[in-house]
Design a protein around this motif. Structure first.
Motif, PDB file in Angstrom:
ATOM      1  N   LEU A 187     -87.666 134.150  65.500  1.00  0.00           N
ATOM      2  CA  LEU A 187     -86.797 132.978  65.541  1.00  0.00           C
ATOM      3  C   LEU A 187     -85.657 133.169  66.537  1.00  0.00           C
ATOM      4  N   LYS A 188     -85.120 132.046  67.014  1.00  0.00           N
ATOM      5  CA  LYS A 188     -84.134 132.076  68.090  1.00  0.00           C
ATOM      6  C   LYS A 188     -82.858 132.807  67.689  1.00  0.00           C
ATOM      7  N   TYR A 189     -82.446 132.697  66.418  1.00  0.00           N
ATOM      8  CA  TYR A 189     -81.190 133.337  66.025  1.00  0.00           C
ATOM      9  C   TYR A 189     -81.237 134.843  66.228  1.00  0.00           C
ATOM     10  N   TYR A 190     -82.432 135.439  66.089  1.00  0.00           N
ATOM     11  CA  TYR A 190     -82.558 136.889  66.251  1.00  0.00           C
ATOM     12  C   TYR A 190     -82.247 137.288  67.696  1.00  0.00           C
ATOM     13  N   GLU A 191     -82.811 136.547  68.639  1.00  0.00           N
ATOM     14  CA  GLU A 191     -82.534 136.803  70.058  1.00  0.00           C
ATOM     15  C   GLU A 191     -81.061 136.551  70.375  1.00  0.00           C
ATOM     16  N   ASN A 192     -80.486 135.496  69.789  1.00  0.00           N
ATOM     17  CA  ASN A 192     -79.077 135.184  70.038  1.00  0.00           C
ATOM     18  C   ASN A 192     -78.163 136.298  69.553  1.00  0.00           C
ATOM     19  N   ILE A 193     -78.476 136.862  68.381  1.00  0.00           N
ATOM     20  CA  ILE A 193     -77.655 137.943  67.840  1.00  0.00           C
ATOM     21  C   ILE A 193     -77.773 139.190  68.710  1.00  0.00           C
ATOM     22  N   LYS A 194     -78.977 139.484  69.206  1.00  0.00           N
ATOM     23  CA  LYS A 194     -79.151 140.624  70.107  1.00  0.00           C
ATOM     24  C   LYS A 194     -78.335 140.423  71.380  1.00  0.00           C
ATOM     25  N   ASN A 195     -78.336 139.209  71.928  1.00  0.00           N
ATOM     26  CA  ASN A 195     -77.546 138.917  73.129  1.00  0.00           C
ATOM     27  C   ASN A 195     -76.054 139.038  72.842  1.00  0.00           C
ATOM     28  N   LEU A 196     -75.637 138.590  71.663  1.00  0.00           N
ATOM     29  CA  LEU A 196     -74.227 138.696  71.272  1.00  0.00           C
ATOM     30  C   LEU A 196     -73.784 140.152  71.215  1.00  0.00           C
ATOM     31  N   ILE A 197     -74.581 140.976  70.584  1.00  0.00           N
ATOM     32  CA  ILE A 197     -74.239 142.400  70.450  1.00  0.00           C
ATOM     33  C   ILE A 197     -74.179 143.061  71.816  1.00  0.00           C
TER      34      ILE A 197
END
Length: 210
Positions: free
Chosen positions: A134-144
């Protein structure tokens, strides 16, 4: 401000988890308001005036205001990326320490990366983890990743032909904040089996996101 509460095991705890999120949401709201004002300026049909074949910025444009809003947003974005990442890590730390105990958690899991904590801690406690597709997983990785580059910042020689867009960090933040409710929807599905932590206060912050 300090927050005190009882966890599911009856322990009296102190923490700032929701405060980190609240700080980020406060900044996020201001960022969106600033962006809206800037977009109105740059979207004006009379932004540029042409005289004798030459283009001039409309003298009615308050360039000092534009500069101030742009700089303020840059600061707010940096602050928000750091506080949001802190919230995400402190939340999973809380889950792990409440269920597994502070000593076990600190001795065995605390040194993992944030994304590994979300994968391993949830799997240990609930038997499954979040949906990596899901997209939120990629977004959190980018945030970190963005947070790490800011916290461990090192200057470098600029490549004029390969500069990151001015809104690079801003986009990462907005994408991450926007997908947080979906991340916590998935978490709540896992948490139903144990009900280790309430997300009521967290969801009240999500309600402020437009």
């Amino acid at each position: 401000m300090r927050s005190f509460y009882h966890d599911i095991k009856g322990n009296y705890r102190e923490g700032n988890i929701v405060i980190f999120l609240e700080c980020c949401v406060d900044n996020y709201i201001q960022i969106i308001e600033n962006k809206s004002e800037l977009e109105k300026v740059f979207g004006r049909e009379d932004l540029w005036i042409v005289e004798d074949g030459k283009s001039f910025l409309n003298p009615d444009i308050d360039t000092d205001r534009v500069s101030k809003l742009t700089k303020n947003n840059h600061k707010l974005v940096i602050q928000s990326i750091i506080t949001l990442t802190t919230f995400i890590e402190s939340f999973i730390n809380e889950i792990g320490m409440v269920e597994l105990g502070s000593k076990y958690y600190k001795d065995n899991l605390d040194t993992l990366s944030i994304i590994s904590k979300w994968e391993i801690v949830l799997r240990i406690i609930y038997g499954k983890s979040l949906n990596k597709g899901l997209k939120y997983y990629e977004n959190i990785k980018n945030l970190i990743s963005a947070r790490n580059s800011l916290v461990h910042y090192k200057s470098k020689i600029a490549d004029i032909n390969n500069l990151a867009p001015l809104d690079y960090y801003e986009k990462i933040l907005i994408d991450s904040v926007s997908s947080l409710p979906l991340l916590f929807e998935d978490f709540e599905e896992l948490n139903k089996t144990k009900n280790l932590i309430s997300t009521i206060e967290i969801k009240s912050q999500f309600s402020r996101i437009k």
